[in-house]
Structures are given as C-alpha cells and as structure tokens.
Design a protein around this motif. Structure first.
Motif, PDB file in Angstrom:
ATOM      1  N   VAL A  20       0.831  -1.204   0.000  1.00 55.73           N
ATOM      2  CA  VAL A  20       0.000   0.000   0.000  1.00 55.73           C
ATOM      3  C   VAL A  20       0.864   1.253   0.000  1.00 55.73           C
ATOM      4  CG1 VAL A  20      -1.715   1.306   1.315  1.00 55.73           C
ATOM      5  CG2 VAL A  20      -1.939  -1.179   1.095  1.00 55.73           C
ATOM      6  N   ALA A  21       1.951   1.235   0.787  1.00 51.54           N
ATOM      7  CA  ALA A  21       2.818   2.411   0.886  1.00 51.54           C
ATOM      8  C   ALA A  21       3.483   2.736  -0.445  1.00 51.54           C
ATOM      9  CB  ALA A  21       3.877   2.185   1.961  1.00 51.54           C
ATOM     10  N   VAL A  22       3.813   1.706  -1.209  1.00 50.36           N
ATOM     11  CA  VAL A  22       4.452   1.931  -2.508  1.00 50.36           C
ATOM     12  C   VAL A  22       3.516   2.675  -3.447  1.00 50.36           C
ATOM     13  CG1 VAL A  22       5.295   0.744  -4.574  1.00 50.36           C
ATOM     14  CG2 VAL A  22       6.040  -0.004  -2.326  1.00 50.36           C
ATOM     15  N   LEU A  23       2.217   2.471  -3.286  1.00 51.04           N
ATOM     16  CA  LEU A  23       1.235   3.106  -4.168  1.00 51.04           C
ATOM     17  C   LEU A  23       0.747   4.453  -3.645  1.00 51.04           C
ATOM     18  CD1 LEU A  23      -0.892  -0.063  -5.032  1.00 51.04           C
ATOM     19  CD2 LEU A  23       0.958   0.955  -6.368  1.00 51.04           C
ATOM     20  N   LYS A  24       1.313   4.916  -2.521  1.00 48.15           N
ATOM     21  CA  LYS A  24       0.926   6.201  -1.950  1.00 48.15           C
ATOM     22  C   LYS A  24       1.780   7.336  -2.497  1.00 48.15           C
ATOM     23  CE  LYS A  24      -0.815   4.858   2.630  1.00 48.15           C
ATOM     24  NZ  LYS A  24      -0.589   5.030   4.085  1.00 48.15           N
ATOM     25  N   PRO A  25       1.251   8.550  -2.517  1.00 48.15           N
ATOM     26  CA  PRO A  25       2.115   9.716  -2.772  1.00 48.15           C
ATOM     27  C   PRO A  25       3.121   9.871  -1.638  1.00 48.15           C
ATOM     28  CG  PRO A  25      -0.208  10.261  -3.073  1.00 48.15           C
ATOM     29  CD  PRO A  25      -0.171   8.908  -2.445  1.00 48.15           C
ATOM     30  N   ALA A  26       4.239  10.518  -1.913  1.00 47.96           N
ATOM     31  CA  ALA A  26       5.320  10.624  -0.926  1.00 47.96           C
ATOM     32  C   ALA A  26       4.880  11.333   0.349  1.00 47.96           C
ATOM     33  CB  ALA A  26       6.516  11.353  -1.544  1.00 47.96           C
ATOM     34  N   ASP A  27       3.998  12.350   0.238  1.00 49.66           N
ATOM     35  CA  ASP A  27       3.594  13.096   1.428  1.00 49.66           C
ATOM     36  C   ASP A  27       2.608  12.332   2.299  1.00 49.66           C
ATOM     37  OD1 ASP A  27       1.620  13.147  -0.442  1.00 49.66           O
ATOM     38  OD2 ASP A  27       1.151  15.280  -0.220  1.00 49.66           O
ATOM     39  N   GLN A  61       1.179   7.904   6.720  1.00 47.82           N
ATOM     40  CA  GLN A  61      -0.172   8.016   7.239  1.00 47.82           C
ATOM     41  C   GLN A  61      -0.816   6.638   7.313  1.00 47.82           C
ATOM     42  OE1 GLN A  61      -2.429  10.838   4.942  1.00 47.82           O
ATOM     43  NE2 GLN A  61      -0.966  12.512   5.286  1.00 47.82           N
ATOM     44  N   VAL A  62      -1.557   6.404   8.380  1.00 45.63           N
ATOM     45  CA  VAL A  62      -2.197   5.100   8.574  1.00 45.63           C
ATOM     46  C   VAL A  62      -3.353   4.907   7.609  1.00 45.63           C
ATOM     47  CG1 VAL A  62      -3.331   3.583  10.243  1.00 45.63           C
ATOM     48  CG2 VAL A  62      -1.506   5.133  10.993  1.00 45.63           C
ATOM     49  N   ALA A  63      -4.003   5.976   7.231  1.00 44.05           N
ATOM     50  CA  ALA A  63      -5.175   5.885   6.374  1.00 44.05           C
ATOM     51  C   ALA A  63      -4.796   5.428   4.963  1.00 44.05           C
ATOM     52  CB  ALA A  63      -5.873   7.242   6.314  1.00 44.05           C
ATOM     53  N   LEU A  64      -5.811   4.986   4.227  1.00 41.03           N
ATOM     54  CA  LEU A  64      -5.604   4.601   2.838  1.00 41.03           C
ATOM     55  C   LEU A  64      -5.218   5.820   2.017  1.00 41.03           C
ATOM     56  CD1 LEU A  64      -8.633   2.175   2.326  1.00 41.03           C
ATOM     57  CD2 LEU A  64      -6.224   1.570   2.641  1.00 41.03           C
ATOM     58  N   PRO A  65      -4.484   5.626   0.925  1.00 40.63           N
ATOM     59  CA  PRO A  65      -4.039   6.783   0.125  1.00 40.63           C
ATOM     60  C   PRO A  65      -5.203   7.520  -0.509  1.00 40.63           C
ATOM     61  CG  PRO A  65      -3.591   4.715  -1.018  1.00 40.63           C
ATOM     62  CD  PRO A  65      -4.030   4.345   0.356  1.00 40.63           C
ATOM     63  N   SER A  66      -5.060   8.848  -0.612  1.00 40.65           N
ATOM     64  CA  SER A  66      -6.100   9.644  -1.266  1.00 40.65           C
ATOM     65  C   SER A  66      -6.163   9.345  -2.754  1.00 40.65           C
ATOM     66  CB  SER A  66      -5.826  11.127  -1.036  1.00 40.65           C
ATOM     67  OG  SER A  66      -4.533  11.484  -1.551  1.00 40.65           O
ATOM     68  N   ARG A  67      -5.039   8.927  -3.310  1.00 42.91           N
ATOM     69  CA  ARG A  67      -4.996   8.515  -4.712  1.00 42.91           C
ATOM     70  C   ARG A  67      -3.884   7.489  -4.885  1.00 42.91           C
ATOM     71  NH1 ARG A  67      -0.836  11.101  -7.546  1.00 42.91           N
ATOM     72  NH2 ARG A  67       0.214  12.748  -6.329  1.00 42.91           N
ATOM     73  N   ILE A  68      -4.047   6.615  -5.835  1.00 42.53           N
ATOM     74  CA  ILE A  68      -3.044   5.586  -6.130  1.00 42.53           C
ATOM     75  C   ILE A  68      -2.108   6.111  -7.217  1.00 42.53           C
ATOM     76  CG2 ILE A  68      -2.688   3.269  -7.055  1.00 42.53           C
ATOM     77  CD1 ILE A  68      -5.293   2.450  -5.800  1.00 42.53           C
ATOM     78  N   THR A  69      -0.820   5.998  -6.966  1.00 38.64           N
ATOM     79  CA  THR A  69       0.169   6.490  -7.918  1.00 38.64           C
ATOM     80  C   THR A  69       1.245   5.435  -8.149  1.00 38.64           C
ATOM     81  OG1 THR A  69       1.823   8.195  -8.342  1.00 38.64           O
ATOM     82  CG2 THR A  69       1.472   7.580  -6.058  1.00 38.64           C
ATOM     83  N   LEU A  70       1.735   5.389  -9.364  1.00 37.22           N
ATOM     84  CA  LEU A  70       2.838   4.491  -9.725  1.00 37.22           C
ATOM     85  C   LEU A  70       4.158   5.254  -9.872  1.00 37.22           C
ATOM     86  CD1 LEU A  70       1.072   2.239 -12.404  1.00 37.22           C
ATOM     87  CD2 LEU A  70       1.465   1.730  -9.995  1.00 37.22           C
ATOM     88  N   ASP A  71       4.165   6.500  -9.400  1.00 38.55           N
ATOM     89  CA  ASP A  71       5.361   7.331  -9.563  1.00 38.55           C
ATOM     90  C   ASP A  71       6.578   6.721  -8.873  1.00 38.55           C
ATOM     91  OD1 ASP A  71       3.836   9.066 -11.001  1.00 38.55           O
ATOM     92  OD2 ASP A  71       3.566  10.514  -9.376  1.00 38.55           O
ATOM     93  N   ASN A  72       6.380   6.144  -7.702  1.00 40.17           N
ATOM     94  CA  ASN A  72       7.503   5.567  -6.961  1.00 40.17           C
ATOM     95  C   ASN A  72       8.134   4.416  -7.739  1.00 40.17           C
ATOM     96  OD1 ASN A  72       6.961   7.334  -4.799  1.00 40.17           O
ATOM     97  ND2 ASN A  72       5.469   5.899  -3.942  1.00 40.17           N
ATOM     98  N   LEU A  73       7.293   3.522  -8.246  1.00 43.80           N
ATOM     99  CA  LEU A  73       7.807   2.391  -9.012  1.00 43.80           C
ATOM    100  C   LEU A  73       8.444   2.854 -10.318  1.00 43.80           C
ATOM    101  CD1 LEU A  73       4.931  -0.208  -8.494  1.00 43.80           C
ATOM    102  CD2 LEU A  73       7.257  -0.376  -7.621  1.00 43.80           C
ATOM    103  N   LEU A  74       7.818   3.826 -10.991  1.00 45.12           N
ATOM    104  CA  LEU A  74       8.362   4.315 -12.257  1.00 45.12           C
ATOM    105  C   LEU A  74       9.711   4.980 -12.053  1.00 45.12           C
ATOM    106  CD1 LEU A  74       5.133   5.739 -13.947  1.00 45.12           C
ATOM    107  CD2 LEU A  74       6.362   3.633 -14.514  1.00 45.12           C
ATOM    108  N   TYR A  75       9.868   5.723 -10.948  1.00 50.96           N
ATOM    109  CA  TYR A  75      11.154   6.366 -10.670  1.00 50.96           C
ATOM    110  C   TYR A  75      12.243   5.312 -10.460  1.00 50.96           C
ATOM    111  CZ  TYR A  75      14.735   9.180  -8.396  1.00 50.96           C
ATOM    112  OH  TYR A  75      15.929   9.779  -8.071  1.00 50.96           O
ATOM    113  N   VAL A  76      11.931   4.299  -9.687  1.00 48.90           N
ATOM    114  CA  VAL A  76      12.928   3.251  -9.418  1.00 48.90           C
ATOM    115  C   VAL A  76      13.304   2.518 -10.700  1.00 48.90           C
ATOM    116  CG1 VAL A  76      13.256   1.027  -8.262  1.00 48.90           C
ATOM    117  CG2 VAL A  76      12.305   2.955  -7.008  1.00 48.90           C
TER     118      VAL A  76
END
Length: 265
Positions: A26-33, A37-52
C-alpha cells in the motif's frame, strides 16, 4: 474448543506475518507526502515504481545479484554434494572429526571473520570483481550437513548394485546418488539463492565499483546522510523481492519434502 483456539491462533499469527507486507504494498502506491499516514491513500500512484525502474539502475543491481546468486548456488551444490557424499559413505581416518569441524563453523558469524576474509580477498586481487563476491560465499556448513543426512538415508544396496557393475565412487555419486538427490538439491538451491540474493554485508565490504553493486547494497544507496527517500526505498524493495518470491513459490514444496526426509525432526 481446542480446535477453535488453534484456528484463532493461526489467524492471528498469519495476520501479524502478512500485515507488514500489505502495508509495504500500500505504501508503494501512496504519494510521498502520505507515506507514513495510517489511512488509505487519497490517490493511487505508480510514480515511486516508475522512478525506481527508470531513474535508479535497479536492473543492473538485480543482474549482479542474479549472476552471483546463480553462480554460488551452482558451484556450492556440486562441491557440497561431493563433500557430503564422502563424509556419508567413505571410510577414512578423522572423518567424524572433519565433519564436526565443518558443523562447528555454523557457530561463527560473518562479522567475526569479515576483516580476515577481506584481507585475504585483497591479497588475491579479487576486490571489485565477481570472483571476490562469489568465492567466499560458496562454502556453507549447513549445505554439507543437510546433504550428508540425506545421503545416510539412501539404501546402500543401490550403491552396491552399481559397485557390481564396476562403478567407482565417482560414478556411484554421479549416476546413483545425484539423481536420487533432486529434492534436497532443489531445496538447497532455493535456500542458497535467497541467501545470496539478500546478501548485504559482504557485497558492501568487497565492492566499491557502482557497476558491481548487488541489489541490497544498491537499495541502501537511496538512503542519504541527512535524509532518506523512503518512498523510493520501499518501491525498490518490492521490485527486488519479486525474484525471491518466484524462487520460493517454485521450490517451497521440495523444500518441505527435503527437510522431512533429511532426519531433521
């Protein structure tokens, strides 16, 4: 009541085991900011995986780990199998002493021998080479111990039949023992591959060339002196875990069978 209690205990342990993995995904799909946070992400992003995958040479790191892991696994299986067969079947003076000394090395951890090992590899001119990463990782007493226990369970009559056909020790090992050792060899292959894929301390010590970094060392470089890009570290961890997950899924059945048939009860 006992059955229900055992089932409840199993569910609790499974939850404790799986929960960190779910949080990681879940954390991998979260925005960096929103990472911590314990809550679910406000939006799902693949930016972290794409950067790596695009900005970090994770492919090179994984290739280095694959080369070292496969080479160590292949060489170790052959040498460990030969040593274990000799200790299980050959009769020579000092056999039990040699086996005891080999097993006793399990009590010695890598940090204890790290400096002497580094000096030896340095004197041989193997620093910053694949050979320097592979050769020190080949020997492991656990592999010899497990194979010896397995070979002791193989009926001697099979080897005696080969002896009547004129087979020497080498042909007995090659043509009789090895084909019967496929389950234990497959399980050891999984263990050796996983151990070397996740190796960190020795690859960190033996290499300074960025082109020879193994995947765990490469992930550690994402952590700076004054801050850490945890979103990218977690994403790189997920990518690096894929080959180990595949190896474990493929070999888990043989791993359990080998332990059950090797006398480890």
């Amino acid at each position: 009541m006992t059955t229900k209690l055992r089932a409840l205990t199993g569910y609790v342990l499974a939850t404790i085991t799986v929960a960190p993995l779910i949080w990681l995904l879940v954390a991998v799909l979260k925005p960096a900011d929103e990472l911590f946070q314990v809550a679910l992400p406000s939006r799902i992003t693949l930016d972290n995986l794409l950067y790596v995958l695009t900005q970090v040479p994770i492919g090179r790191y994984m290739l280095n780990s694959a080369i070292v892991s496969v080479a160590v696994t292949a060489i170790a299986l052959v040498l460990h199998s030969m040593a274990a067969y000799a200790l299980a079947r050959l009769r020579f003076p000092g056999r039990q002493v040699i086996f005891s000394v080999i097993v006793s090395t399990l009590l010695v951890s890598l940090p204890v021998i790290l400096v002497p090992l580094f000096l030896v590899v340095k004197e041989l001119g193997l620093l910053d080479t694949y050979a320097g990463l592979i050769l020190p990782a080949i020997f492991h007493a656990f592999g010899i111990f497990l194979l010896r226990q397995y070979y002791l369970s193989i009926p001697r009559e099979l080897e005696e039949a080969a002896d009547l056909d004129g087979c020497g020790y080498f042909r007995r090992w090659w043509q009789v023992v090895l084909p019967l050792s496929r389950p234990i060899l497959a399980s050891l292959a999984v263990l050796f591959f996983l151990a070397n894929w996740n190796a960190f301390l020795w690859p960190l010590t033996a290499t300074r060339d960025p082109e020879l970094r193994m995947v765990q060392v490469g992930i550690a470089t994402l952590q700076g002196q004054y801050g850490s890009a945890w979103n990218y570290i977690l994403a790189a961890t997920v990518v690096a875990a894929v080959p180990t997950l595949i190896a474990f899924v493929i070999g888990q059945r043989r791993l359990v069978e080998a332990i059950k048939t090797s006398g480890l009860k």
